[in-house]
Write a protein that holds these residues in place. Structure first.
Motif, PDB file in Angstrom:
ATOM      1  N   ALA A   7     -14.202  -0.937  -7.738  1.00 44.70           N
ATOM      2  CA  ALA A   7     -13.756  -2.275  -8.333  1.00 44.70           C
ATOM      3  C   ALA A   7     -15.091  -2.640  -9.209  1.00 44.70           C
ATOM      4  N   ALA A  28     -12.315  -7.281  -2.918  1.00 40.58           N
ATOM      5  CA  ALA A  28     -13.055  -6.337  -1.891  1.00 40.58           C
ATOM      6  C   ALA A  28     -13.961  -7.002  -1.270  1.00 40.58           C
ATOM      7  N   ILE A  67      -7.118   0.315  -1.430  1.00 42.31           N
ATOM      8  CA  ILE A  67      -8.268   0.316  -0.564  1.00 42.31           C
ATOM      9  C   ILE A  67      -8.608  -1.001  -0.210  1.00 42.31           C
ATOM     10  N   ALA A  68      -8.872  -2.007  -0.940  1.00 43.48           N
ATOM     11  CA  ALA A  68      -9.352  -3.324  -0.713  1.00 43.48           C
ATOM     12  C   ALA A  68      -8.286  -4.094   0.316  1.00 43.48           C
ATOM     13  N   THR A 122     -10.495  -8.112  -8.879  1.00 50.15           N
ATOM     14  CA  THR A 122     -10.200  -7.103  -7.963  1.00 50.15           C
ATOM     15  C   THR A 122     -11.547  -6.834  -7.074  1.00 50.15           C
ATOM     16  N   LYS A 126     -14.926  -0.077   1.299  1.00 47.43           N
ATOM     17  CA  LYS A 126     -14.672   1.471   0.372  1.00 47.43           C
ATOM     18  C   LYS A 126     -14.179   1.145  -0.975  1.00 47.43           C
ATOM     19  N   ALA A 127     -13.754  -0.190  -1.256  1.00 49.36           N
ATOM     20  CA  ALA A 127     -13.208  -0.582  -2.716  1.00 49.36           C
ATOM     21  C   ALA A 127     -14.324  -1.064  -3.493  1.00 49.36           C
ATOM     22  N   PRO A 155     -11.958  -2.063   3.438  1.00 53.69           N
ATOM     23  CA  PRO A 155     -12.089  -2.780   2.209  1.00 53.69           C
ATOM     24  C   PRO A 155     -13.393  -2.466   1.614  1.00 53.69           C
ATOM     25  N   ASP A 175      -5.582   1.877  -7.227  1.00 52.27           N
ATOM     26  CA  ASP A 175      -6.302   2.642  -6.037  1.00 52.27           C
ATOM     27  C   ASP A 175      -7.307   1.687  -5.477  1.00 52.27           C
ATOM     28  N   ALA A 176      -8.006   0.900  -6.321  1.00 52.97           N
ATOM     29  CA  ALA A 176      -9.165   0.012  -5.762  1.00 52.97           C
ATOM     30  C   ALA A 176      -8.577  -1.128  -4.984  1.00 52.97           C
ATOM     31  N   ARG A 203       0.854  -1.079   0.041  1.00 53.64           N
ATOM     32  CA  ARG A 203       0.090  -0.071  -0.114  1.00 53.64           C
ATOM     33  C   ARG A 203       0.855   1.340  -0.136  1.00 53.64           C
TER      34      ARG A 203
END
Length: 358
Positions: A295, A318, A282-283, A314, A290-291, A288, A278-279, A252
């Motif tokens: 995604a 998530a 966040i995951a 992806t 928020k991904a 997670p 970015d996805a 990250r």
């Protein structure tokens, strides 16, 4: 109101008719069409053919979007010049149609929309087959045969073709073409990035690919190359973390550095990779859930069978990290059906790390 409908309908009819005619002419000249997209928004229909990707979206759009596969042989500069002139003629035809057929407020709206579309076509579309240069730049300074009609340029076009094979899910074809390119005198690593993608997507050699990208970044000062490989290194590191080969914190942190490129101009491929990084970042983080939305956006925007399967993975990551394990299993299986050799489709990210609570 009727004038606005008239203007929009005429733009759609003329621009789409000219585009379809141009595609037909290009095909007769031996230039293949890689993808054709109608509209935008939620996909209604997708066909991942062995040669052409067809995409129909829910919201109608004024123009058809398409991408080409340029033949890997001499004469590329001439083919690009013909394509550029055809695009310029298309813009002139579009303008003349509005002046001839419309009047009053409908004509003003038509010409305004046409001017906006023409500005986008002239200055902002930078296809890789044309060296990443805009149409306006190419009209002022056409591609030269001295630059493009060389063995090295033909090899680059072959690499682009091999990468398209990979994106269509043809791993065997991409590997064979990569080997043939490598045996060619003077290849000198022209297939380096293709090899990285095969090692990453098919073999799961994430750490090795990450190190290779970081070496390129350390050794080059060319900005475009650095952007591409910084993003690739972050992407591969996140995949390594997903597979349990690297700490999520380390991956990250690398992704955060890559996302600092956000302010720089990015082409469509690099922007998609940016959003992918970015996805995944966040995951693999403490929130997670928020991904899930980004995604799902990646799934909608995918324009090849490989990118769609990868986007499914992806989304599955998530979902898995958010506690939706059953949905994640279904989605990951869907990715495996699309691209059976995709390494990500066959491993699970079932919370191998402990994350801080904030």
């Amino acid at each position: 109101m009727f004038g606005a409908v008239e203007a929009v309908a005429l733009i759609a009819a003329v621009s789409n008719g000219w585009t379809l005619l141009l595609i037909a002419v290009l095909r007769t000249a031996g230039i293949s069409v890689n993808s054709v997209s109608f509209g935008f928004g939620r996909p209604l229909y997708r066909r991942f053919g062995t040669r052409t990707y067809l995409d129909v979206r829910g919201v109608p759009f004024l123009g058809i979007r398409y991408s080409l596969v340029w033949p890997a042989r001499f004469g590329h500069a001439r083919r690009i010049r013909v394509w550029d002139l055809a695009q310029l003629v298309g813009l002139l035809v579009l303008t003349e149609a509005g002046i001839t057929l419309l009047s009053g407020s409908a004509e003003i709206l038509y010409l305004t929309l046409t001017a906006v579309g023409a500005a986008g076509s002239l200055f902002f579309l930078r296809p890789s087959g044309a060296g990443g240069r805009s149409l306006a730049y190419r009209l002022i300074r056409p591609l030269s045969a001295a630059e493009w009609d060389t063995d090295a340029a033909v090899l680059r076009l072959r690499v682009q073709g091999a990468r398209l094979m990979l994106l269509r899910g043809d791993l065997e074809g991409a590997q064979k073409e990569g080997l043939a390119i490598r045996r060619h005198p003077g290849a000198s690593g022209v297939d380096f990035y293709l090899g990285l993608e095969i090692r990453t997507f098919a073999r799961g050699e994430y750490l090795e690919a990450t190190s290779a990208c970081e070496q390129v970044v350390a050794q080059t000062a060319q900005n475009d190359i650095r952007k591409s490989f910084v993003l690739a290194a972050a992407d591969f590191a996140l995949r390594a973390a997903e597979a349990g080969l690297l700490s999520a914190e380390d991956a990250r942190a690398r992704a955060k550095q890559a996302l600092d490129l956000q302010g720089m101009p990015l082409n469509q491929d690099l922007q998609l990779r940016m959003d992918q990084v970015d996805a995944m970042r966040i995951a693999l983080g403490p929130h997670p859930e928020k991904a899930l939305r980004p995604a799902r956006s990646l799934v909608k925007r995918s324009a090849s069978v490989l990118s769609l399967a990868d986007a499914y993975c992806t989304l599955a990551l998530a979902q898995e990290r958010s506690g939706f394990t059953e949905q994640a299993t279904v989605i990951r299986a869907r990715a495996g059906l699309l691209v059976p050799w995709l390494a990500r489709a066959h491993h699970s990210a079932s919370d191998p790390f402990d994350f801080p609570s904030s």
